[in-house]
Motif scaffolding. Structure first.
Motif, PDB file in Angstrom:
ATOM      1  N   TYR A  98       0.834  -1.230   0.042  1.00 30.35           N
ATOM      2  CA  TYR A  98      -0.016  -0.010   0.130  1.00 30.35           C
ATOM      3  C   TYR A  98       1.011   1.168  -0.064  1.00 30.35           C
ATOM      4  O   TYR A  98       1.878   1.186   0.611  1.00 30.35           O
ATOM      5  N   CYS A  99       0.429   2.340  -0.657  1.00 30.03           N
ATOM      6  CA  CYS A  99       1.061   3.572  -0.724  1.00 30.03           C
ATOM      7  C   CYS A  99       0.233   4.664  -0.882  1.00 30.03           C
ATOM      8  O   CYS A  99      -0.726   4.716  -1.636  1.00 30.03           O
ATOM      9  N   ASN A 100       0.430   5.566  -0.303  1.00 28.59           N
ATOM     10  CA  ASN A 100      -0.276   6.867  -0.463  1.00 28.59           C
ATOM     11  C   ASN A 100       0.301   7.752  -1.498  1.00 28.59           C
ATOM     12  O   ASN A 100       1.434   7.949  -1.673  1.00 28.59           O
ATOM     13  N   ALA A 101      -0.694   8.647  -2.286  1.00 31.38           N
ATOM     14  CA  ALA A 101      -0.114   9.653  -3.133  1.00 31.38           C
ATOM     15  C   ALA A 101      -1.199  10.627  -3.427  1.00 31.38           C
ATOM     16  O   ALA A 101      -2.484  10.637  -3.013  1.00 31.38           O
ATOM     17  N   PRO A 102      -0.620  11.657  -3.419  1.00 29.94           N
ATOM     18  CA  PRO A 102      -1.367  13.339  -3.612  1.00 29.94           C
ATOM     19  C   PRO A 102      -2.461  13.024  -4.709  1.00 29.94           C
ATOM     20  O   PRO A 102      -2.154  12.418  -5.838  1.00 29.94           O
ATOM     21  N   GLU A 103      -3.722  13.486  -4.659  1.00 29.35           N
ATOM     22  CA  GLU A 103      -4.401  13.146  -5.529  1.00 29.35           C
ATOM     23  C   GLU A 103      -4.112  13.829  -6.990  1.00 29.35           C
ATOM     24  O   GLU A 103      -4.150  13.351  -7.998  1.00 29.35           O
ATOM     25  N   GLY A 104      -3.441  14.872  -7.090  1.00 31.70           N
ATOM     26  CA  GLY A 104      -2.983  15.349  -8.030  1.00 31.70           C
ATOM     27  C   GLY A 104      -1.732  14.802  -9.075  1.00 31.70           C
ATOM     28  O   GLY A 104      -1.568  15.090  -9.991  1.00 31.70           O
ATOM     29  N   GLN A 105      -1.204  13.838  -8.046  1.00 32.35           N
ATOM     30  CA  GLN A 105      -0.048  13.201  -8.900  1.00 32.35           C
ATOM     31  C   GLN A 105      -0.421  11.670  -9.341  1.00 32.35           C
ATOM     32  O   GLN A 105       0.251  10.988  -9.781  1.00 32.35           O
ATOM     33  N   CYS A 106      -1.800  11.410  -9.353  1.00 32.07           N
ATOM     34  CA  CYS A 106      -2.285  10.393  -9.903  1.00 32.07           C
ATOM     35  C   CYS A 106      -2.844  10.635 -11.207  1.00 32.07           C
ATOM     36  O   CYS A 106      -3.385  11.490 -11.543  1.00 32.07           O
ATOM     37  N   LEU A 107      -2.719   9.539 -12.087  1.00 31.17           N
ATOM     38  CA  LEU A 107      -3.237   9.468 -13.619  1.00 31.17           C
ATOM     39  C   LEU A 107      -4.012   8.149 -13.505  1.00 31.17           C
ATOM     40  O   LEU A 107      -3.661   7.293 -13.156  1.00 31.17           O
ATOM     41  N   PRO A 108      -5.045   8.285 -14.477  1.00 36.57           N
ATOM     42  CA  PRO A 108      -5.773   7.143 -14.838  1.00 36.57           C
ATOM     43  C   PRO A 108      -4.893   6.032 -15.602  1.00 36.57           C
ATOM     44  O   PRO A 108      -3.900   6.434 -16.413  1.00 36.57           O
ATOM     45  N   VAL A 109      -5.028   4.625 -15.443  1.00 32.06           N
ATOM     46  CA  VAL A 109      -4.210   3.589 -16.054  1.00 32.06           C
ATOM     47  C   VAL A 109      -4.626   3.814 -17.479  1.00 32.06           C
ATOM     48  O   VAL A 109      -5.988   3.786 -17.792  1.00 32.06           O
ATOM     49  N   PRO A 110      -3.716   4.096 -18.405  1.00 35.23           N
ATOM     50  CA  PRO A 110      -4.379   4.465 -20.043  1.00 35.23           C
ATOM     51  C   PRO A 110      -4.877   3.190 -20.408  1.00 35.23           C
ATOM     52  O   PRO A 110      -4.764   2.055 -20.128  1.00 35.23           O
ATOM     53  N   ASP A 111      -6.036   3.613 -21.362  1.00 41.12           N
ATOM     54  CA  ASP A 111      -6.824   2.563 -21.867  1.00 41.12           C
ATOM     55  C   ASP A 111      -6.010   1.308 -22.512  1.00 41.12           C
ATOM     56  O   ASP A 111      -5.056   1.705 -23.277  1.00 41.12           O
ATOM     57  N   GLY A 112      -6.135  -0.092 -22.159  1.00 41.80           N
ATOM     58  CA  GLY A 112      -5.313  -1.062 -22.939  1.00 41.80           C
ATOM     59  C   GLY A 112      -4.236  -1.352 -22.279  1.00 41.80           C
ATOM     60  O   GLY A 112      -3.637  -2.465 -22.621  1.00 41.80           O
ATOM     61  N   LEU A 113      -3.687  -0.659 -21.251  1.00 42.26           N
ATOM     62  CA  LEU A 113      -2.371  -0.885 -20.452  1.00 42.26           C
ATOM     63  C   LEU A 113      -2.823  -1.694 -19.396  1.00 42.26           C
ATOM     64  O   LEU A 113      -3.793  -1.384 -18.461  1.00 42.26           O
ATOM     65  N   SER A 114      -1.804  -2.833 -18.874  1.00 36.59           N
ATOM     66  CA  SER A 114      -2.001  -3.336 -17.559  1.00 36.59           C
ATOM     67  C   SER A 114      -1.288  -2.430 -16.590  1.00 36.59           C
ATOM     68  O   SER A 114      -0.661  -1.333 -16.817  1.00 36.59           O
ATOM     69  N   PHE A 115      -1.354  -3.252 -15.386  1.00 32.30           N
ATOM     70  CA  PHE A 115      -0.754  -2.497 -14.123  1.00 32.30           C
ATOM     71  C   PHE A 115       0.770  -2.322 -14.299  1.00 32.30           C
ATOM     72  O   PHE A 115       1.449  -1.277 -14.120  1.00 32.30           O
ATOM     73  N   ILE A 116       1.260  -3.396 -14.743  1.00 28.12           N
ATOM     74  CA  ILE A 116       2.962  -3.453 -15.217  1.00 28.12           C
ATOM     75  C   ILE A 116       3.281  -2.306 -15.813  1.00 28.12           C
ATOM     76  O   ILE A 116       4.120  -1.655 -15.793  1.00 28.12           O
ATOM     77  N   GLU A 117       2.695  -2.416 -17.249  1.00 29.80           N
ATOM     78  CA  GLU A 117       2.919  -1.047 -18.125  1.00 29.80           C
ATOM     79  C   GLU A 117       2.650   0.294 -17.618  1.00 29.80           C
ATOM     80  O   GLU A 117       3.522   1.076 -17.787  1.00 29.80           O
ATOM     81  N   ALA A 118       1.487   0.528 -16.943  1.00 28.99           N
ATOM     82  CA  ALA A 118       1.047   1.577 -16.288  1.00 28.99           C
ATOM     83  C   ALA A 118       2.325   1.957 -14.973  1.00 28.99           C
ATOM     84  O   ALA A 118       2.692   3.130 -14.908  1.00 28.99           O
ATOM     85  N   ALA A 119       2.857   1.149 -14.353  1.00 30.56           N
ATOM     86  CA  ALA A 119       3.831   1.374 -13.453  1.00 30.56           C
ATOM     87  C   ALA A 119       5.170   1.929 -13.883  1.00 30.56           C
ATOM     88  O   ALA A 119       5.934   2.583 -13.163  1.00 30.56           O
ATOM     89  N   SER A 120       5.392   1.626 -15.391  1.00 29.25           N
ATOM     90  CA  SER A 120       6.646   1.921 -15.947  1.00 29.25           C
ATOM     91  C   SER A 120       6.591   3.604 -16.298  1.00 29.25           C
ATOM     92  O   SER A 120       7.622   4.152 -16.716  1.00 29.25           O
ATOM     93  N   LEU A 121       5.323   4.277 -16.280  1.00 23.66           N
ATOM     94  CA  LEU A 121       5.337   5.472 -16.602  1.00 23.66           C
ATOM     95  C   LEU A 121       5.426   6.499 -15.745  1.00 23.66           C
ATOM     96  O   LEU A 121       6.184   7.570 -16.242  1.00 23.66           O
TER      97      LEU A 121
END
Length: 320
Positions: A98-121
């Motif tokens: 678990y990790c906390n994050a400021p609301e403004g520093q979050c982005l939606p996982v782009p359509d079609g991407l996995s969590f693994i791919e999204a974590a690389s961004l």
């Protein structure tokens, strides 16, 4: 929760699994159940004791980018809700369940991407946008030189700059890495073990440099008039001798930044630019995450060994 902690400064094996309380989160933050976390060179520096985290960030749990599912939201959060799938730039603590994050520093996982791919961004894309497009002011038609083209930063910079209409030149340490970068969209690739970029290039508008040291005079030599040199690391040293008359004659700009300690509002502004300009290109497949290796979190030490070896091309990811 389980977390990977730095038991003491040192070699990769100081990274160990431990139990830690779930992090508290502020009114403007969300709590994320982490599915995947990116491994970045600053994590290595922190593990060695050479990169102290900013105030309020985890001192012994590294990790600057995550992807997962929001499980709780602070009272002041307006955009996100429980169950949303997001990736986020964080100041530390990403190697945990678990990790906390400021609301403004979050982005939606782009359509079609996995969590693994999204974590690389987040770490690389925030860094490239802030330094290449904001500080470096790269424009369509201009030429960007990226040192370390096959790194996570390089992979993002090549694709983002090309997608925004610029030309890209890179340096890398092998023919295989050079081919990898050309396949990603670089227009020219120089194997620095075989030739000196400063003897080959000219007319470079923006340089994204994570090397520093003795690369600096060469950087100034190859830059066009009004060129911008943007420093994000000094892997070959921070102390350099340069001919300042070159800076004056060419009217060059030398700048740089460290993103981790910047305020939330600054990072949130980068996030909004990424969502507007880059996230649609990820969803369409014009820009693609490039994953080199995926390690279970229990093998975080091996992930760090790979990072330090320099043998990877693209991102290294931990999964939970």
């Amino acid at each position: 929760m389980k977390a990977i902690v730095i038991t003491q400064p040192g070699v990769p094996d100081v990274l160990q699994i431990a139990e830690r309380p779930q992090p508290a989160f502020a009114a403007d933050e969300v709590l994320i159940k982490v599915a995947a976390a990116g491994v970045n060179r600053p994590d290595v520096f922190q593990r060695k004791g050479n990169y102290p985290p900013p105030a309020g960030a985890s001192a012994d749990i590294p990790g600057l980018e995550i992807a997962g599912t929001i499980v709780e939201v602070g009272a002041a959060v307006t955009r996100w809700k429980v169950g949303d799938k997001v990736c986020a730039l964080v100041s530390g603590g990403g190697y945990a369940e678990y990790c906390n994050a400021p609301e403004g520093q979050c982005l939606p996982v782009p359509d079609g991407l996995s969590f693994i791919e999204a974590a690389s961004l987040p770490e690389t894309f925030f860094t490239v946008w802030s330094n290449v497009f904001d500080r470096g002011r790269l424009k369509p038609g201009e030429t960007l030189l990226v040192h370390g083209g096959s790194s996570g930063i390089g992979v993002a910079a090549i694709q983002m700059a090309k997608a925004m209409g610029s030309k890209v030149v890179i340096t890398a340490g092998s023919d295989n890495k050079c081919k990898f970068c050309l396949d990603l969209g670089a227009g020219q690739a120089i194997n620095y073990k075989k030739e000196n970029f400063a003897d080959t290039l000219t007319g470079i508008d923006v340089i994204l440099d994570m090397i520093g040291g003795d690369y600096t005079p060469g950087n100034l030599k190859v830059m066009a008039d009004e060129g911008r040199l943007v420093l994000i690391n000094t892997m070959k040293g921070k102390d350099v001798n340069v001919d300042l008359s070159v800076v004056m004659r060419k009217r060059l700009t030398i700048t740089g930044s460290m993103l981790r300690a910047r305020e939330v509002a600054f990072k949130a502004a980068i996030a909004r630019n990424l969502e507007e300009h880059i996230w649609p290109l990820l969803a369409s497949g014009q820009i693609k995450p490039v994953i080199n290796s995926v390690f279970p979190v229990s093998e975080a030490a091996d992930a760090h060994r790979l990072m330090e070896s320099g043998g990877h091309m693209g991102k290294i990811i931990l999964i939970f």
